[in-house]
Design a protein around this motif. Structure first.
Motif, short mmCIF file in Angstrom:
data_model
loop_
_atom_site.label_atom_id
_atom_site.label_comp_id
_atom_site.label_asym_id
_atom_site.label_seq_id
_atom_site.Cartn_x
_atom_site.Cartn_y
_atom_site.Cartn_z
N GLN A 178 55.76 -49.79 111.23
CA GLN A 178 57.22 -49.78 112.05
C GLN A 178 57.31 -51.01 112.84
O GLN A 178 58.58 -51.19 112.92
CB GLN A 178 56.86 -48.61 112.77
CG GLN A 178 57.95 -48.28 113.96
CD GLN A 178 58.89 -47.54 113.05
OE1 GLN A 178 58.84 -46.77 112.33
NE2 GLN A 178 60.25 -47.88 113.24
N ALA A 179 56.55 -51.76 113.22
CA ALA A 179 56.75 -53.01 113.94
C ALA A 179 57.60 -54.08 113.23
O ALA A 179 58.44 -54.57 113.56
CB ALA A 179 55.39 -53.88 114.35
N TYR A 210 63.34 -63.98 115.11
CA TYR A 210 62.96 -62.75 114.06
C TYR A 210 61.85 -63.40 113.04
O TYR A 210 60.87 -62.81 112.90
CB TYR A 210 64.30 -62.34 113.27
CG TYR A 210 63.81 -61.39 111.78
CD1 TYR A 210 63.15 -60.36 112.35
CD2 TYR A 210 64.24 -61.84 110.76
CE1 TYR A 210 62.92 -59.63 111.16
CE2 TYR A 210 63.91 -61.17 109.77
CZ TYR A 210 63.20 -59.92 109.72
OH TYR A 210 63.12 -59.30 108.88
N THR A 237 71.29 -55.68 114.47
CA THR A 237 71.96 -55.73 115.92
C THR A 237 72.33 -57.19 115.85
O THR A 237 73.45 -57.20 116.31
CB THR A 237 70.69 -55.44 116.55
OG1 THR A 237 70.20 -54.03 116.36
CG2 THR A 237 71.43 -55.51 118.13
N THR A 253 58.64 -63.55 115.06
CA THR A 253 58.21 -61.98 114.97
C THR A 253 57.60 -61.73 113.82
O THR A 253 56.42 -61.31 114.00
CB THR A 253 59.28 -61.23 115.40
OG1 THR A 253 59.78 -61.45 116.81
CG2 THR A 253 58.80 -59.62 115.42
N PHE A 276 65.44 -54.38 111.92
CA PHE A 276 66.67 -53.64 112.29
C PHE A 276 66.99 -54.66 113.74
O PHE A 276 68.19 -54.76 113.79
CB PHE A 276 66.28 -52.44 112.77
CG PHE A 276 67.33 -51.56 113.34
CD1 PHE A 276 68.50 -51.25 112.39
CD2 PHE A 276 67.88 -51.50 114.70
CE1 PHE A 276 69.81 -50.72 113.12
CE2 PHE A 276 68.76 -51.03 115.22
CZ PHE A 276 69.91 -50.63 114.32
N ALA A 277 66.15 -54.98 114.49
CA ALA A 277 66.54 -55.62 115.71
C ALA A 277 67.56 -57.00 115.20
O ALA A 277 68.46 -57.50 116.01
CB ALA A 277 65.48 -56.52 116.41
N ARG A 305 59.66 -52.80 110.56
CA ARG A 305 60.92 -52.41 110.38
C ARG A 305 61.77 -52.55 111.84
O ARG A 305 62.98 -52.66 111.57
CB ARG A 305 60.65 -50.73 110.10
CG ARG A 305 59.98 -50.89 108.70
CD ARG A 305 60.09 -48.99 108.37
NE ARG A 305 59.56 -48.13 109.28
CZ ARG A 305 58.28 -47.82 109.08
NH1 ARG A 305 57.53 -48.19 108.25
NH2 ARG A 305 57.98 -46.73 110.08
N ASP A 306 61.10 -52.45 112.95
CA ASP A 306 61.88 -52.64 114.06
C ASP A 306 62.37 -54.00 114.25
O ASP A 306 63.44 -54.29 114.56
CB ASP A 306 61.07 -52.09 115.32
CG ASP A 306 60.62 -50.59 115.39
OD1 ASP A 306 61.17 -49.90 114.70
OD2 ASP A 306 59.74 -50.01 116.13
N ALA A 307 61.55 -54.86 113.87
CA ALA A 307 61.78 -56.51 113.96
C ALA A 307 63.12 -56.65 113.22
O ALA A 307 63.97 -57.29 113.46
CB ALA A 307 60.70 -57.24 113.79
#
Length: 173
Positions: A160-161, A43, A172, A46, A167-168, A163-165
């Motif tokens: 968004q990228a 993370y 998750t 990223t 959340f991942a 936010r996606d990272a």
């Protein structure tokens, strides 16, 4: 204040970790902590990539190295639940003397707590140790640390990228 319940007192806690607590860094023989650390380093890499840093993997490793040192200074969960041990009221001057290396008055002023005369320091040894790290760790590494931590905190309002990272990892992993 833990002993004077009619008084509200500012309280410090040991922080600075991107993972939930010191065990995630120090318990190297438990698979779940190893997986969490690996996911966290991915993370951070990223975030560094999305931020356009030159060597994202190296940035993540340097931040992890700082967090490992911070984790070594944190108390364990049992110590943190001891109400007697975590009750350490002191003045800002006493804190500055006990934990030199950080401008506590400026820190509290920036946090809108400049008027605080006394505060309770939940982990005095961690406060001392982390303040010492400010002098020991290179400024470039601290800049990476604060950049990646800021990106993590701001990720929900970034593109968004990010936010996606987040959340991942946070949602998750």
């Amino acid at each position: 204040d833990f002993k004077t319940t009619t008084m509200n007192r500012a309280l410090t806690r040991a922080g600075g970790l991107g993972l939930p607590d010191r065990d995630y860094y120090l318990k190297t023989d438990e698979e779940r902590f190893l997986k969490a650390r690996a996911a966290y380093e991915t993370y951070l890499t990223t975030l560094a990539t999305l931020a356009g840093l030159k060597d994202p993997a190296d940035a993540a490793k340097r931040v992890m190295a700082i967090e490992n040192r911070i984790a070594e200074l944190h108390w364990d969960k049992v110590e943190n639940r001891n109400p007697v041990k975590i009750y350490n009221p002191m003045t800002v001057a006493e804190l500055a003397k006990a934990a030199p290396g950080l401008d506590w008055a400026a820190f509290l002023q920036t946090a809108n707590l400049g008027q605080v005369e006394r505060l309770s320091v939940s982990q005095p040894s961690a406060a001392t140790g982390i303040a010492k790290l400010y002098a020991e760790v290179p400024l470039a590494d601290w800049k990476l640390y604060f950049k990646l931590h800021s990106l993590d905190e701001a990720a929900p309002v970034l593109p968004q990228a990010f936010r996606d990272a987040r959340f991942a990892f946070r949602g998750t992993a």
